[in-house]
Design a protein around this motif. Sequence first.
Motif, mmCIF file in Angstrom:
data_model
loop_
_atom_site.group_PDB
_atom_site.id
_atom_site.type_symbol
_atom_site.label_atom_id
_atom_site.label_comp_id
_atom_site.label_asym_id
_atom_site.label_seq_id
_atom_site.Cartn_x
_atom_site.Cartn_y
_atom_site.Cartn_z
ATOM 1 N N VAL A 87 0.845 -1.198 0.000
ATOM 2 C CA VAL A 87 0.000 0.000 0.000
ATOM 3 C C VAL A 87 0.879 1.245 0.000
ATOM 4 C CG1 VAL A 87 -1.721 1.325 1.283
ATOM 5 C CG2 VAL A 87 -1.924 -1.166 1.129
ATOM 6 N N GLY A 88 1.990 1.196 0.747
ATOM 7 C CA GLY A 88 2.934 2.312 0.736
ATOM 8 C C GLY A 88 3.505 2.548 -0.650
ATOM 9 N N LEU A 89 3.786 1.467 -1.377
ATOM 10 C CA LEU A 89 4.289 1.610 -2.743
ATOM 11 C C LEU A 89 3.229 2.215 -3.653
ATOM 12 C CD1 LEU A 89 6.649 1.090 -4.697
ATOM 13 C CD2 LEU A 89 5.674 -1.185 -5.120
ATOM 14 N N LEU A 90 1.985 1.833 -3.443
ATOM 15 C CA LEU A 90 0.885 2.438 -4.196
ATOM 16 C C LEU A 90 0.812 3.933 -3.926
ATOM 17 C CD1 LEU A 90 -1.738 2.295 -5.885
ATOM 18 C CD2 LEU A 90 -2.953 1.679 -3.779
ATOM 19 N N LEU A 148 1.511 7.190 -6.582
ATOM 20 C CA LEU A 148 0.637 8.363 -6.741
ATOM 21 C C LEU A 148 1.410 9.653 -6.490
ATOM 22 C CD1 LEU A 148 -2.576 7.073 -4.905
ATOM 23 C CD2 LEU A 148 -2.214 7.282 -7.380
ATOM 24 N N HIS A 149 2.298 9.629 -5.510
ATOM 25 C CA HIS A 149 3.108 10.807 -5.203
ATOM 26 C C HIS A 149 4.020 11.168 -6.375
ATOM 27 C CE1 HIS A 149 2.803 9.666 -0.653
ATOM 28 N NE2 HIS A 149 1.675 10.110 -1.161
ATOM 29 N N PRO A 189 7.322 5.746 1.446
ATOM 30 C CA PRO A 189 6.080 5.223 2.055
ATOM 31 C C PRO A 189 6.066 3.703 2.183
ATOM 32 C CG PRO A 189 5.591 6.855 0.346
ATOM 33 C CD PRO A 189 7.046 6.520 0.209
ATOM 34 N N ALA A 190 6.699 3.005 1.240
ATOM 35 C CA ALA A 190 6.699 1.537 1.284
ATOM 36 C C ALA A 190 7.601 1.013 2.389
ATOM 37 C CB ALA A 190 7.143 0.983 -0.071
ATOM 38 N N ILE A 191 8.814 1.532 2.450
ATOM 39 C CA ILE A 191 9.780 1.042 3.442
ATOM 40 C C ILE A 191 9.322 1.372 4.863
ATOM 41 C CG2 ILE A 191 12.120 1.420 4.335
ATOM 42 C CD1 ILE A 191 13.048 1.665 1.436
ATOM 43 N N SER A 192 8.816 2.572 5.069
ATOM 44 C CA SER A 192 8.450 3.005 6.420
ATOM 45 C C SER A 192 7.298 2.188 7.002
ATOM 46 C CB SER A 192 8.069 4.487 6.415
ATOM 47 O OG SER A 192 6.955 4.723 5.569
ATOM 48 N N ARG A 193 6.476 1.592 6.151
ATOM 49 C CA ARG A 193 5.333 0.826 6.650
ATOM 50 C C ARG A 193 5.696 -0.605 7.039
ATOM 51 N NH1 ARG A 193 3.794 5.121 4.454
ATOM 52 N NH2 ARG A 193 1.780 6.108 4.905
ATOM 53 N N LEU A 194 6.974 -0.933 6.945
ATOM 54 C CA LEU A 194 7.438 -2.209 7.482
ATOM 55 C C LEU A 194 7.738 -2.090 8.974
ATOM 56 C CD1 LEU A 194 8.373 -5.146 7.089
ATOM 57 C CD2 LEU A 194 10.628 -4.249 6.428
ATOM 58 N N THR A 195 8.159 -0.927 9.420
ATOM 59 C CA THR A 195 8.563 -0.735 10.821
ATOM 60 C C THR A 195 7.467 -1.095 11.819
ATOM 61 O OG1 THR A 195 10.028 1.034 10.091
ATOM 62 C CG2 THR A 195 9.611 0.867 12.447
ATOM 63 N N PRO A 196 6.214 -0.639 11.631
ATOM 64 C CA PRO A 196 5.196 -1.029 12.619
ATOM 65 C C PRO A 196 4.971 -2.535 12.686
ATOM 66 C CG PRO A 196 4.200 0.094 10.734
ATOM 67 C CD PRO A 196 5.670 0.304 10.639
ATOM 68 N N LEU A 197 5.230 -3.241 11.597
ATOM 69 C CA LEU A 197 5.079 -4.698 11.639
ATOM 70 C C LEU A 197 6.127 -5.313 12.552
ATOM 71 C CD1 LEU A 197 4.311 -5.535 7.893
ATOM 72 C CD2 LEU A 197 2.798 -4.683 9.699
ATOM 73 N N LEU A 198 7.346 -4.780 12.519
ATOM 74 C CA LEU A 198 8.398 -5.260 13.418
ATOM 75 C C LEU A 198 8.033 -4.991 14.880
ATOM 76 C CD1 LEU A 198 11.664 -4.167 11.571
ATOM 77 C CD2 LEU A 198 10.707 -6.466 11.745
ATOM 78 N N LEU A 199 7.473 -3.821 15.136
ATOM 79 C CA LEU A 199 7.078 -3.481 16.509
ATOM 80 C C LEU A 199 5.966 -4.400 17.005
ATOM 81 C CD1 LEU A 199 7.148 0.421 16.332
ATOM 82 C CD2 LEU A 199 8.848 -1.097 17.356
ATOM 83 N N MET A 200 5.004 -4.695 16.135
ATOM 84 C CA MET A 200 3.910 -5.590 16.537
ATOM 85 C C MET A 200 4.411 -7.002 16.823
ATOM 86 S SD MET A 200 0.491 -4.589 14.366
ATOM 87 C CE MET A 200 1.227 -4.552 12.733
ATOM 88 N N ALA A 201 5.476 -7.374 16.107
ATOM 89 C CA ALA A 201 6.005 -8.728 16.277
ATOM 90 C C ALA A 201 6.867 -8.876 17.524
ATOM 91 C CB ALA A 201 6.810 -9.125 15.042
ATOM 92 N N SER A 205 7.419 -12.263 4.863
ATOM 93 C CA SER A 205 7.026 -11.975 3.482
ATOM 94 C C SER A 205 7.074 -10.477 3.194
ATOM 95 C CB SER A 205 5.614 -12.516 3.216
ATOM 96 O OG SER A 205 5.565 -13.913 3.372
ATOM 97 N N ALA A 206 6.565 -9.668 4.119
ATOM 98 C CA ALA A 206 6.584 -8.222 3.937
ATOM 99 C C ALA A 206 8.016 -7.696 3.913
ATOM 100 C CB ALA A 206 5.792 -7.544 5.055
ATOM 101 N N SER A 207 8.871 -8.258 4.770
ATOM 102 C CA SER A 207 10.276 -7.842 4.803
ATOM 103 C C SER A 207 10.974 -8.195 3.498
ATOM 104 C CB SER A 207 10.997 -8.516 5.978
ATOM 105 O OG SER A 207 10.388 -8.195 7.209
ATOM 106 N N ALA A 208 10.686 -9.382 2.966
ATOM 107 C CA ALA A 208 11.286 -9.805 1.700
ATOM 108 C C ALA A 208 10.864 -8.872 0.570
ATOM 109 C CB ALA A 208 10.880 -11.242 1.384
ATOM 110 N N PHE A 209 9.596 -8.473 0.570
ATOM 111 C CA PHE A 209 9.109 -7.543 -0.452
ATOM 112 C C PHE A 209 9.880 -6.225 -0.410
ATOM 113 C CE2 PHE A 209 6.342 -3.859 -1.289
ATOM 114 C CZ PHE A 209 6.083 -4.053 -2.644
ATOM 115 N N VAL A 210 10.062 -5.684 0.796
ATOM 116 C CA VAL A 210 10.766 -4.404 0.950
ATOM 117 C C VAL A 210 12.217 -4.523 0.508
ATOM 118 C CG1 VAL A 210 11.654 -2.784 2.673
ATOM 119 C CG2 VAL A 210 9.251 -3.470 2.724
ATOM 120 N N LEU A 211 12.875 -5.617 0.875
ATOM 121 C CA LEU A 211 14.285 -5.796 0.509
ATOM 122 C C LEU A 211 14.451 -5.970 -1.001
ATOM 123 C CD1 LEU A 211 15.547 -8.081 3.407
ATOM 124 C CD2 LEU A 211 16.005 -5.636 3.067
#
Length: 253
Positions: A47-50, A54-55, A149-161, A188-194
């Motif tokens: 979603v961040g990449l989307l 747009l940006h 926007p794409a990379i930054s939206r991985l961080t909250p997933l790490l915090l939740m984990a 999977s989300a981390s692999a996408f970002v990398l």
Amino acid sequence: MPNAIILTREWQAFWLAVGFLTRIPMLVHIDYSQRLMNQSSLYFPLVGLLLGSLHVAAFFLLSLAFSPLVSVIVVVILHLFITGAFHEDGLADSVDALGGGYTLEKRLEIMKDSRIGTYGTVALVMALMLKVALLAEADLIWLALLIAPAISRLTPLLLMATLAYVTDPDKSKSKPVADGFSAARLVSASAFVLVLSAVLSFWQPFLITGTLAAVLLVALLWGSYLRSQLGGYTGDALGASVVFSELVLLMFL
């Protein structure tokens, strides 16, 4: 489970992530469930990449008539409109609570208050000013707009984990995402970002280094601070982590 059903659920999970993080209308029927909401977390970076796409499109159109600085400012305004200032609101509430609360109960109480205080106002204004300045000075503005926007939206997933959920679950928008968070989907989300960072390294060498710094540094420092002050994370704290990760990445770029 048949592949068709799996694909349908993943398609719905993606659009649920779009609806959760933005004001973009969900264009498909959603069979909502807490499990589906949890599954949607995988698609936060997508979603961040989307949003980044747009940006970039808006920036190129605006740059036909305006200077890079003016174009960046308008794009940031557009971003705030599309996302409903979702993460920026989390930043303001988090800073108000952590700056003005002297007990755990008071911090959580302030965080739930819809009013913004001095600490939150200052943090929000300075964060937006710094974001505009960093974007305007980036070597490749389009790349910064696309990937941040794409990379930054991985961080909250790490915090939740890695942290416990500490706020009232019945009154939190992020509770369905946090419950039963899947480590497999985090991978999977981390692999996408990398992979995304590796592809875009063609234009920006060592982008993976900046990606890891933005995500891991913020997750480590902000996560440690949250653990000491709150004993875990809240939805607002997750939003703040997105803003912090964007700024760290933009500093690198």
